[in-house]
Design an enzyme around this catalytic site. Structure first.
Site, PDB file in Angstrom:
ATOM      1  N   ASP A  58     -17.579  20.362  37.190  1.00 58.62           N
ATOM      2  CA  ASP A  58     -18.074  19.223  36.425  1.00 58.62           C
ATOM      3  C   ASP A  58     -19.561  19.430  36.093  1.00 58.62           C
ATOM      4  O   ASP A  58     -20.387  19.484  37.001  1.00 58.62           O
ATOM      5  CB  ASP A  58     -17.897  17.965  37.290  1.00 58.62           C
ATOM      6  CG  ASP A  58     -18.084  16.691  36.494  1.00 58.62           C
ATOM      7  OD1 ASP A  58     -18.499  16.777  35.326  1.00 58.62           O
ATOM      8  OD2 ASP A  58     -17.824  15.616  37.040  1.00 58.62           O
ATOM      9  N   ASP A  59     -19.885  19.580  34.826  1.00 64.93           N
ATOM     10  CA  ASP A  59     -21.283  19.765  34.386  1.00 64.93           C
ATOM     11  C   ASP A  59     -21.861  21.136  34.728  1.00 64.93           C
ATOM     12  O   ASP A  59     -23.087  21.266  34.846  1.00 64.93           O
ATOM     13  CB  ASP A  59     -22.241  18.726  35.026  1.00 64.93           C
ATOM     14  CG  ASP A  59     -22.198  17.355  34.390  1.00 64.93           C
ATOM     15  OD1 ASP A  59     -21.457  17.168  33.416  1.00 64.93           O
ATOM     16  OD2 ASP A  59     -22.929  16.471  34.880  1.00 64.93           O
TER      17      ASP A  59
ATOM     18  N   CYS B 259     -17.899  14.482  29.826  1.00 69.01           N
ATOM     19  CA  CYS B 259     -16.762  14.635  30.749  1.00 69.01           C
ATOM     20  C   CYS B 259     -15.428  14.170  30.169  1.00 69.01           C
ATOM     21  O   CYS B 259     -14.492  14.946  30.046  1.00 69.01           O
ATOM     22  CB  CYS B 259     -16.995  13.869  32.050  1.00 69.01           C
ATOM     23  SG  CYS B 259     -18.472  14.364  32.930  1.00 69.01           S
TER      24      CYS B 259
ATOM     25  N   ASP C 174     -16.283  21.411  32.427  1.00 64.60           N
ATOM     26  CA  ASP C 174     -15.976  20.466  31.339  1.00 64.60           C
ATOM     27  C   ASP C 174     -17.080  20.374  30.290  1.00 64.60           C
ATOM     28  O   ASP C 174     -16.855  19.911  29.181  1.00 64.60           O
ATOM     29  CB  ASP C 174     -15.613  19.075  31.890  1.00 64.60           C
ATOM     30  CG  ASP C 174     -16.723  18.455  32.720  1.00 64.60           C
ATOM     31  OD1 ASP C 174     -17.765  19.104  32.948  1.00 64.60           O
ATOM     32  OD2 ASP C 174     -16.556  17.295  33.154  1.00 64.60           O
ATOM     33  N   ASN C 175     -18.289  20.765  30.653  1.00 60.57           N
ATOM     34  CA  ASN C 175     -19.397  20.832  29.675  1.00 60.57           C
ATOM     35  C   ASN C 175     -20.558  21.550  30.342  1.00 60.57           C
ATOM     36  O   ASN C 175     -20.544  21.773  31.560  1.00 60.57           O
ATOM     37  CB  ASN C 175     -19.835  19.439  29.181  1.00 60.57           C
ATOM     38  CG  ASN C 175     -20.053  18.418  30.271  1.00 60.57           C
ATOM     39  OD1 ASN C 175     -19.271  17.465  30.430  1.00 60.57           O
ATOM     40  ND2 ASN C 175     -21.112  18.593  31.050  1.00 60.57           N
TER      41      ASN C 175
END
Ligand SMILES: *[C@@H]1O[C@H](CO)[C@@H](O)[C@H](O)[C@H]1NC(C)=O
Ligand SMILES: *[C@@H]1O[C@H](CO)[C@@H](O)[C@H](O)[C@H]1NC(C)=O
Ligand SMILES: *[C@@H]1O[C@H](CO)[C@@H](O)[C@H](O)[C@H]1NC(C)=O
Ligand SMILES: *[C@@H]1O[C@H](CO)[C@@H](O)[C@H](O)[C@H]1NC(C)=O
Ligand SMILES: *[C@@H]1O[C@H](CO)[C@@H](O)[C@H](O)[C@H]1NC(C)=O
Ligand SMILES: *[C@@H]1O[C@H](CO)[C@@H](O)[C@H](O)[C@H]1NC(C)=O
Ligand SMILES: *[C@@H]1O[C@H](CO)[C@@H](O)[C@H](O)[C@H]1NC(C)=O
Ligand SMILES: *[C@@H]1O[C@H](CO)[C@@H](O)[C@H](O)[C@H]1NC(C)=O
Ligand SMILES: *[C@@H]1O[C@H](CO)[C@@H](O)[C@H](O)[C@H]1NC(C)=O
Ligand SMILES: *[C@@H]1O[C@H](CO)[C@@H](O)[C@H](O)[C@H]1NC(C)=O
Ligand SMILES: *[C@@H]1O[C@H](CO)[C@@H](O)[C@H](O)[C@H]1NC(C)=O
Ligand SMILES: *[C@@H]1O[C@H](CO)[C@@H](O)[C@H](O)[C@H]1NC(C)=O
Length: 538
Positions: A41-42, A77, A312-313
């Site tokens: 995540d991130d 997200c 996700d990014n």
């Protein structure tokens, strides 16, 4: 019955029995490969986000293929996760932001998209047992959308985190039943809990079906709580001082022009601390990856398992004087790490071809032998690239990025001064988002060009264009100097992609040798937010 410890001859005998009894439906030597997807995540790739993940790089990257041009369809997200699950661009899955109103895990999402996600197809039509553990969509578990009792269709085993990323003091939905966790490291640290439940699944799953396992860590998302043994690591590390660090993005869109340069010392200190803490949380992710890969190896299943690792990014810390976040169109936010190991993938390879998170579903379905053309997905399988049977001049040359800015009609309490329209503000009124930070981009990666073309839905109909070959840090917006004809072609291509669906999302881009501009594409379809430039050109 306990099937997990069978050696080969026993399995073979059993196979015969199974085939006799089940007409081959199961097949312990199903030999369909297993698939593991580890989603962080991130996690950025341009600021060295992979550096702390030394075991992951060795166990997945060195054993397979890394993609140096992997992008997300939206750098936030919930829209990004929805793109992963559905294989669609945001204008088609309609998850626009991280709130229920923006369809994040909303009832509308549950009714429209959730039953056709790629894991649901693997489960229903490809004979896979499916396991999920970790963060799903940011609003998962919301009382207005079925609470944690709602288990998304298609999962045999479901361990879903209620709401957004946390490390302690959270609730899991264990197959629809709430399980509360406190703050005791040895029982509750979420990254370790996810590792433990994943190992349990590998131990106790059925051996008569291939499996798909998705492990979705909250790390390295805020609040960046490291495991105790890692709390002092990287204590002299700082965010990289790249050429775009702490400079004024003077020829960029409104929100960037608002940022104060240089940043205050307290902002710099805050982002350096965050940077270190992010890396510390990744050390537990690295342990998780190692545990899963080692367990597959011990069980003799590693050679028949694809392992994907991605995010996700991306993320930024100080670029163009924005302290920290991920909602911008630049490489640091839209580019992600992606590495895959598995049968028929040679070790130590790097591909520069453009892939996107909408391709994960199609690729995994392809691995499972499911005919991707039967789906409505916008992405395409990159399995042929990994297996070395793709003529790179026949691969796609562009992808679409869509983002709808947050902050409409709200005033950020951190910055009432700026009035309604902005969000994610720091105390000195540098804001990371605004409702008019709404944009769409074509990201071109072709043998002859590495470009980005973006349009904003704001009062200025602002356009940004970068030549990423000449300007990898995206310092100079060349919208005003680039050849007008090229600009128009990219504008048409953007409009086409913003209204594309399925096959039309995979048509040749501007720099594809097969590109053939067809003006009929211009005013058809029903774009998500068709550009104002389009209206101007009418
Ligand atoms: C991959 O490359 C690394 C670093 O160059 C090397 O140490 C390793 O042995 C290589 N792995 C394989 C399987 O070739
Ligand atoms: C939410 O999803 C539904 C179903 O796809 C769609 O009809 C609706 O327009 C979406 N909401 C928004 C705000 O886009
Ligand atoms: C967890 O909750 C307890 C009790 O409310 C609180 O004392 C503690 O600070 C929280 N810990 C974390 C890491 O959130
Ligand atoms: C994970 O499992 C190990 C080995 O059983 C145990 O020592 C550890 O406390 C567990 N961690 C968590 C967070 O449950
Ligand atoms: C930083 O790490 C080193 C080595 O682990 C340690 O000796 C030092 O005390 C740490 N400094 C701080 C401020 O924690
Ligand atoms: C901010 O940090 C810089 C570099 O460390 C230093 O030169 C400057 O004096 C600091 N400014 C303030 C107001 O503390
Ligand atoms: C896959 O599905 C498409 C569309 O239904 C069909 O045209 C095609 O023949 C199928 N391909 C295979 C290999 O079955
Ligand atoms: C790859 O595809 C291009 C365009 O379709 C074609 O011109 C070229 O001959 C192909 N190369 C190989 C090695 O097949
Ligand atoms: C999220 O999107 C929905 C639909 O466009 C909108 O109503 C809502 O205000 C957005 N939320 C934020 C925080 O911008
Ligand atoms: C929200 O803002 C939009 C655009 O500024 C405006 O048209 C709309 O009336 C506002 N809605 C509310 C509920 O204030
Ligand atoms: C963006 O929105 C803000 C806040 O409403 C406004 O002040 C600004 O002028 C807008 N900028 C553009 C380029 O639309
Ligand atoms: C981008 O930069 C490269 C390297 O400087 C140059 O060769 C190429 O022509 C540029 N492309 C465009 C479209 O300006």
């Amino acid at each position: 019955m306990e099937f997990s410890r069978f050696n080969r001859p026993t399995l073979l005998r059993c196979l015969l029995i199974c085939v006799t009894f089940s007409n081959g439906v199961f097949g312990a030597f199903y030999r369909k490969p297993n698939i593991v997807l580890i989603l962080t995540d991130d996690l950025d790739v341009t600021m060295g986000g992979m550096s702390p993940l030394t075991k992951t790089k060795k166990l997945i990257g060195d054993e397979g293929m890394s993609f140096s041009n992997a992008f997300v369809a939206s750098p936030l997200c919930c829209p990004s996760r929805a793109s992963i699950l559905t294989g669609k661009y945001p204008h088609n899955h309609r998850v626009l932001n991280n709130t229920l109103e923006g369809n994040c895990s909303s009832q509308a999402w549950q009714k429209s998209e959730e039953s056709h996600t790629f894991p649901a197809l693997l489960h229903s039509y490809a004979g896979y047992q499916t396991f999920f553990a970790g963060k799903y969509l940011n609003q998962y578990g919301h009382a207005d959308a079925g609470g944690v009792e709602h288990v998304p269709p298609g999962w045999n085993s479901w361990i879903g985190l209620e709401r957004n990323s946390k490390y302690y003091n959270y609730t899991l939905s264990v197959n629809g039943k709430p399980q509360k966790h406190g703050a005791d490291y040895s029982k509750d640290y979420l990254t370790d809990v996810l590792a433990n439940v994943s190992l349990d699944f590998l131990q106790y799953k059925s051996n008569y079906q291939p499996f798909f396992m998705m492990v979705s860590t909250p790390a390295p998302h805020s609040p960046w709580t490291a495991a105790p043994q890692y709390q002092n690591c990287f204590n002299t590390t700082k965010a990289p001082r790249d050429p775009n660090f702490n400079i004024h993005g003077k020829n960029k869109h409104w929100l960037i022009r608002q940022a104060k340069t240089p940043m205050t010392n307290s902002s710099v200190q805050f982002l350096d601390d965050a940077f270190r803490n992010r890396w510390r949380t990744l050390l537990s992710v690295d342990d998780l990856v190692e545990k899963i890969v080692k367990r597959l190896e011990v069980r003799g299943e590693l050679d028949n398992t694809y392992v994907f690792f991605t995010s996700d990014n991306g993320y930024h810390t100080g670029q163009f004087s924005l302290p920290l976040d991920k909602r911008q169109l630049y490489e640091f936010d839209i580019k992600v790490p992606l590495m895959v190991r598995g049968p028929n993938i040679k070790p130590n390879q790097t591909s520069r071809l453009a892939v996107a998170n909408i391709d994960l579903g199609p690729t995994i379905l392809d691995i499972a032998g499911y005919n991707v053309s039967k789906t409505q997905m916008d992405g395409m399988s990159f399995l042929p690239i990994m297996e070395g049977r793709m003529n790179s001049s026949s691969w796609r040359t562009d992808i679409l990025v869509e983002y709808e800015g947050e902050g409409r009609n709200v005033s950020d309490p951190a910055c009432p001064l700026l009035g309604p329209g902005v969000s994610e503000c720091f105390p000195d009124c540098v804001c990371e988002d605004s409702y008019n930070n709404t944009y769409a981009c074509v990201r071109i990666v072709a043998p002859s060009a590495n470009l980005q073309y973006c349009e904003f839905d704001d009062n200025e109909v602002f356009v940004e264009v970068y030549n990423v070959t000449a300007d990898p840090f995206q310092l100079t917006n060349i919208a005003k100097t680039i050849d007008q004809e090229v600009l128009e072609k990219m504008n048409h291509r953007l409009m086409m992609l913003q209204s594309c669906s399925g096959q039309s999302c995979r048509t040749p881009g501007v720099y594809d040798i097969r590109y053939n501009f067809d003006p009929r594409h211009m005013f058809t379809g029903h774009g998500w937010r068709l550009s104002r430039m389009r209206q101007r050109m009418k």
